[in-house]
Design an enzyme around this catalytic site. Structure first.
Site, PDB file in Angstrom:
ATOM      1  N   ASP A   1     -66.220  29.831  57.200  1.00 31.83           N
ATOM      2  CA  ASP A   1     -65.909  28.740  58.113  1.00 31.83           C
ATOM      3  C   ASP A   1     -64.783  27.935  57.482  1.00 31.83           C
ATOM      4  OD1 ASP A   1     -65.760  26.404  59.593  1.00 31.83           O
ATOM      5  OD2 ASP A   1     -67.915  26.302  59.955  1.00 31.83           O
ATOM      6  N   LYS A  28     -61.369  20.626  65.732  1.00 29.76           N
ATOM      7  CA  LYS A  28     -61.089  19.729  64.623  1.00 29.76           C
ATOM      8  C   LYS A  28     -59.589  19.714  64.288  1.00 29.76           C
ATOM      9  CE  LYS A  28     -65.616  19.290  64.507  1.00 29.76           C
ATOM     10  NZ  LYS A  28     -66.186  20.382  65.278  1.00 29.76           N
ATOM     11  N   TYR A  65     -72.757  23.013  57.745  1.00 32.24           N
ATOM     12  CA  TYR A  65     -72.742  22.174  58.935  1.00 32.24           C
ATOM     13  C   TYR A  65     -74.093  22.224  59.638  1.00 32.24           C
ATOM     14  CZ  TYR A  65     -71.750  21.088  63.840  1.00 32.24           C
ATOM     15  OH  TYR A  65     -71.805  20.600  65.117  1.00 32.24           O
ATOM     16  N   ARG A  88     -61.965  36.149  82.212  1.00 24.19           N
ATOM     17  CA  ARG A  88     -62.963  36.167  81.144  1.00 24.19           C
ATOM     18  C   ARG A  88     -62.563  37.187  80.091  1.00 24.19           C
ATOM     19  NH1 ARG A  88     -66.737  39.663  81.550  1.00 24.19           N
ATOM     20  NH2 ARG A  88     -67.130  39.307  83.776  1.00 24.19           N
TER      21      ARG A  88
END
Length: 385
Positions: free
Chosen positions: A177, A202, A105, A52
């Site tokens: 972004d 993406k 978004y 982690r």
């Protein structure tokens, strides 16, 4: 030649991806492990104690992401929204304020409006993506100016350099972004932004087979804060997802060139179609952000949106009739996608200042033959061959 002076495509293939020192494998291994043997209490090997906190496969991805954005530090997450949520909780406190675009978004808006406001976040959506509109929206408690450029789904362009200067003058940091542009087309840190966000699902991954997110920064103290919260909150990218994303990045440069080639042809074709009332693509000279996009982007991207006569039902019908364009959410894969934002990706913004036009269709233009894509849109529009 040092890595700092290497071209983008070279960094995409080599940054963080040296051959394995034990076997010579040219592809970074998938380190599918949760923990690591210590050489005595506290005797960590290269800082690895628990995955982690740190994993070699994820570290390779993070080094590559940082290099592509000309950043010093990157953090890979399980999704783009996991990256955004970690950022918000790391940097904001109850009563803090964010300025962001009113066509952002839908998932980002949902995170702000339905989740973060419950613990005291305040926000102002602004219609003006230029510096004057952002400056007018900044308040005394504004901590973050959040930008998308191009925006999703209306492809508005923000002057990142000018807005960064205005935000910094007001004591706020700038988050960009960069999902729609990808690191290949735009590097916001070079333009004055403080943090870059990606949905690596993406264009970075590029094959619609992995979900991920990333944050990239230059500031060491900011990186230390994000690293602490990334480890504390735990929404990190797993080793296999990191490996898939890294594999996709290797071809980012060549893929983006084809995405842009195809999108430019389709956008021009749409401008001439009698059923199309408006085309949103920053590569078109009549796009209001065209000059700024030309200044801060390498090319204009693979996303195209358009409005059609006949309203919502006509837009939905076009989406349903498409065949080569797959009806589906997401974007940035090698295959072309079509969607109706009002009913799909941006349904959460219905009835809000971020509600999108009901007659809007969004295309993620893939890397197929452009003639085939245009033929599919032709039949989807109901034209006769």
């Amino acid at each position: 030649m040092t890595a700092d002076h290497q071209g983008f495509a070279t960094r995409a293939i080599h940054a963080g991806q040296a051959a394995d020192p034990r076997t010579g494998a040219v592809v970074p291994p998938i380190y599918a492990t949760s923990t690591y043997k210590q050489d005595g209490v506290g005797g960590l090997r290269e800082g690895f104690e628990y995955s982690r906190t740190k994993n070699p496969t994820r570290q390779a991805l993070e080094e590559c992401l940082a290099a592509l954005e000309n950043g010093r530090h990157a953090f890979a997450f399980a999704s783009g929204l996991a990256a955004e949520d970690t950022l918000l909780r790391a940097l904001l406190a109850p009563g803090d304020h964010i300025v962001f675009p009113d066509d952002a978004y839908g998932g980002t808006f949902r995170l702000f409006d339905k989740v973060a406001v419950k613990w005291g976040l305040e926000y102002t959506p602004t219609k003006d993506s230029h510096v004057d509109g952002v400056r007018a929206a900044i308040q005394s408690n504004t901590k973050i100016v959040w930008l998308e450029s191009p925006t999703n789904p209306l492809l508005n362009i923000s002057d990142i350099a000018a807005i960064s200067q205005a935000a910094h003058d007001a004591g706020a940091i700038v988050v960009v972004d960069n999902t729609f542009a990808s690191s290949y087309l735009q590097q916001p840190l070079n333009l004055g932004a403080d943090i870059v966000v990606h949905s690596t699902t993406k264009y970075m991954g590029g094959h619609s087979d992995v979900v991920g997110g990333a944050l990239v920064v230059n500031d060491d103290k900011l990186a230390e804060t994000l690293a602490f919260h990334s480890n504390s909150m735990g929404a990190i990218s797993g080793p296999f997802d990191s490996w898939l994303t890294l594999r996709g990045i290797k071809t980012l440069a060549v893929r983006m060139e084809r995405h842009c080639d195809n999108a430019e042809r389709i956008a021009e074709w749409l401008t001439r179609h009698p059923r199309v009332t408006r085309v949103f693509y920053p590569g078109l000279e009549d796009h209001p952000g065209h000059e700024i996009a030309a200044k801060q982007m390498r090319r204009f991207g693979g996303m195209v949106s358009f409005q059609v006569s006949g309203g919502e039902e006509a837009a939905v019908e076009i989406c349903d009739r498409a065949r080569l364009f797959t009806l589906g959410e997401s974007l940035g894969g090698v295959e072309s996608l079509i969607e109706h934002p009002g009913r799909m990706t941006h349904a959460s913004a219905a009835g809000s200042p971020l509600e999108v036009p009901s007659d809007l269709v969004r295309l993620s233009v893939g890397i197929e033959d452009a003639d085939d894509l245009i033929a599919d849109l032709t039949q989807a529009m109901g034209d006769r061959h």
